[in-house]
Motif scaffolding. Structure first.
Motif, mmCIF file in Angstrom:
data_model
loop_
_atom_site.group_PDB
_atom_site.id
_atom_site.type_symbol
_atom_site.label_atom_id
_atom_site.label_comp_id
_atom_site.label_asym_id
_atom_site.label_seq_id
_atom_site.Cartn_x
_atom_site.Cartn_y
_atom_site.Cartn_z
ATOM 1 N N THR A 3 0.814 -1.220 0.000
ATOM 2 C CA THR A 3 0.000 0.000 0.000
ATOM 3 C C THR A 3 0.846 1.269 0.000
ATOM 4 O O THR A 3 0.304 2.369 -0.066
ATOM 5 N N TYR A 4 2.169 1.130 0.075
ATOM 6 C CA TYR A 4 3.041 2.304 0.175
ATOM 7 C C TYR A 4 3.541 2.774 -1.182
ATOM 8 O O TYR A 4 3.959 1.975 -2.009
ATOM 9 N N GLY A 5 3.521 4.083 -1.392
ATOM 10 C CA GLY A 5 4.329 4.643 -2.456
ATOM 11 C C GLY A 5 5.771 4.619 -1.997
ATOM 12 O O GLY A 5 6.051 4.816 -0.809
ATOM 13 N N MET A 6 6.685 4.349 -2.921
ATOM 14 C CA MET A 6 8.090 4.189 -2.551
ATOM 15 C C MET A 6 8.961 5.100 -3.395
ATOM 16 O O MET A 6 8.653 5.376 -4.562
ATOM 17 N N GLY A 7 10.054 5.529 -2.818
ATOM 18 C CA GLY A 7 10.954 6.397 -3.552
ATOM 19 C C GLY A 7 12.416 6.117 -3.241
ATOM 20 O O GLY A 7 12.749 5.530 -2.211
ATOM 21 N N TRP A 8 13.259 6.533 -4.165
ATOM 22 C CA TRP A 8 14.711 6.512 -3.980
ATOM 23 C C TRP A 8 15.223 7.954 -4.013
ATOM 24 O O TRP A 8 14.838 8.735 -4.893
ATOM 25 N N PHE A 9 16.083 8.254 -3.084
ATOM 26 C CA PHE A 9 16.744 9.542 -3.012
ATOM 27 C C PHE A 9 18.238 9.292 -2.842
ATOM 28 O O PHE A 9 18.658 8.183 -2.522
ATOM 29 N N ARG A 10 19.033 10.333 -3.033
ATOM 30 C CA ARG A 10 20.460 10.207 -2.753
ATOM 31 C C ARG A 10 20.994 11.527 -2.218
ATOM 32 O O ARG A 10 20.402 12.578 -2.443
ATOM 33 N N GLN A 11 22.110 11.430 -1.518
ATOM 34 C CA GLN A 11 22.767 12.619 -1.000
ATOM 35 C C GLN A 11 24.244 12.550 -1.341
ATOM 36 O O GLN A 11 24.998 11.796 -0.710
ATOM 37 N N PRO A 12 24.668 13.321 -2.340
ATOM 38 C CA PRO A 12 26.097 13.354 -2.682
ATOM 39 C C PRO A 12 26.885 14.071 -1.587
ATOM 40 O O PRO A 12 26.302 14.843 -0.802
ATOM 41 N N PRO A 13 28.167 13.862 -1.537
ATOM 42 C CA PRO A 13 28.983 14.512 -0.508
ATOM 43 C C PRO A 13 28.854 16.030 -0.558
ATOM 44 O O PRO A 13 29.016 16.640 -1.620
ATOM 45 N N GLY A 14 28.538 16.635 0.574
ATOM 46 C CA GLY A 14 28.450 18.078 0.663
ATOM 47 C C GLY A 14 27.237 18.695 0.013
ATOM 48 O O GLY A 14 27.152 19.926 -0.103
ATOM 49 N N LYS A 15 26.292 17.863 -0.402
ATOM 50 C CA LYS A 15 25.101 18.384 -1.082
ATOM 51 C C LYS A 15 23.837 17.929 -0.376
ATOM 52 O O LYS A 15 23.864 17.075 0.506
ATOM 53 N N GLU A 16 22.713 18.498 -0.790
ATOM 54 C CA GLU A 16 21.438 18.133 -0.187
ATOM 55 C C GLU A 16 20.889 16.847 -0.807
ATOM 56 O O GLU A 16 21.273 16.451 -1.900
ATOM 57 N N ARG A 17 19.981 16.250 -0.063
ATOM 58 C CA ARG A 17 19.326 15.043 -0.554
ATOM 59 C C ARG A 17 18.483 15.379 -1.778
ATOM 60 O O ARG A 17 17.783 16.392 -1.794
ATOM 61 N N GLU A 18 18.540 14.515 -2.789
ATOM 62 C CA GLU A 18 17.805 14.767 -4.016
ATOM 63 C C GLU A 18 16.980 13.555 -4.433
ATOM 64 O O GLU A 18 17.366 12.409 -4.197
ATOM 65 N N PHE A 19 15.881 13.843 -5.062
ATOM 66 C CA PHE A 19 14.970 12.807 -5.566
ATOM 67 C C PHE A 19 15.585 12.121 -6.777
ATOM 68 O O PHE A 19 16.192 12.781 -7.634
ATOM 69 N N LEU A 20 15.397 10.806 -6.852
ATOM 70 C CA LEU A 20 15.852 10.041 -8.004
ATOM 71 C C LEU A 20 14.694 9.398 -8.760
ATOM 72 O O LEU A 20 14.585 9.549 -9.971
#
Length: 128
Positions: free
Chosen positions: A31-48
């Protein structure tokens, strides 16, 4: 208590491939929507990428479209991120997240505040 755990990260050469997995427990994964995000070194978390509860709808950031593929297996309570043609700039900690909300449309799936449960992350390092 819902838990999501990422696995599959590691060190890979530029141009290589990896498949990340996100295993969920303690809740109704299907029942969950799912997502992947990433956080590069020194940067903010971003949607993938994100996938609806049924798997019928998928959404991607422009930066990974055509190289990353999101999928899920509700019978196994697991989500995947297949990554090909990896670049040095893909180096980051990769997180999976689950949303209790019935999200509609990419604008909502892209927002990290729409997700209720987060994993601890898995490191992906791409050597150039």
């Amino acid at each position: 208590q819902v838990q999501v755990v990422e696995s599959g990260g590691g060190l890979v050469q530029a141009g290589g491939s990896l498949r990340l997995s996100c295993a969920a427990s303690g809740g109704a994964f299907s029942t969950y929507g799912m997502g992947w995000f990433r956080q590069p070194p020194g940067k903010e978390r971003e949607f993938l990428a994100a996938i609806s509860w049924s798997g019928d709808n998928t959404y991607y950031a422009d930066s990974v479209k055509g190289r990353f593929t999101i999928s899920r297996d509700n019978a196994k309570n697991t989500m995947y991120l297949q990554m090909i043609s990896l670049k040095h700039e893909d180096t980051a900690v990769y997180y999976c997240a689950a949303s209790n909300l019935r999200l509609y449309g990419s604008n909502l799936y892209r927002r990290h505040d729409m997700y209720d449960y987060w994993g601890q992350g898995t490191q992906v390092t791409v050597s150039s």
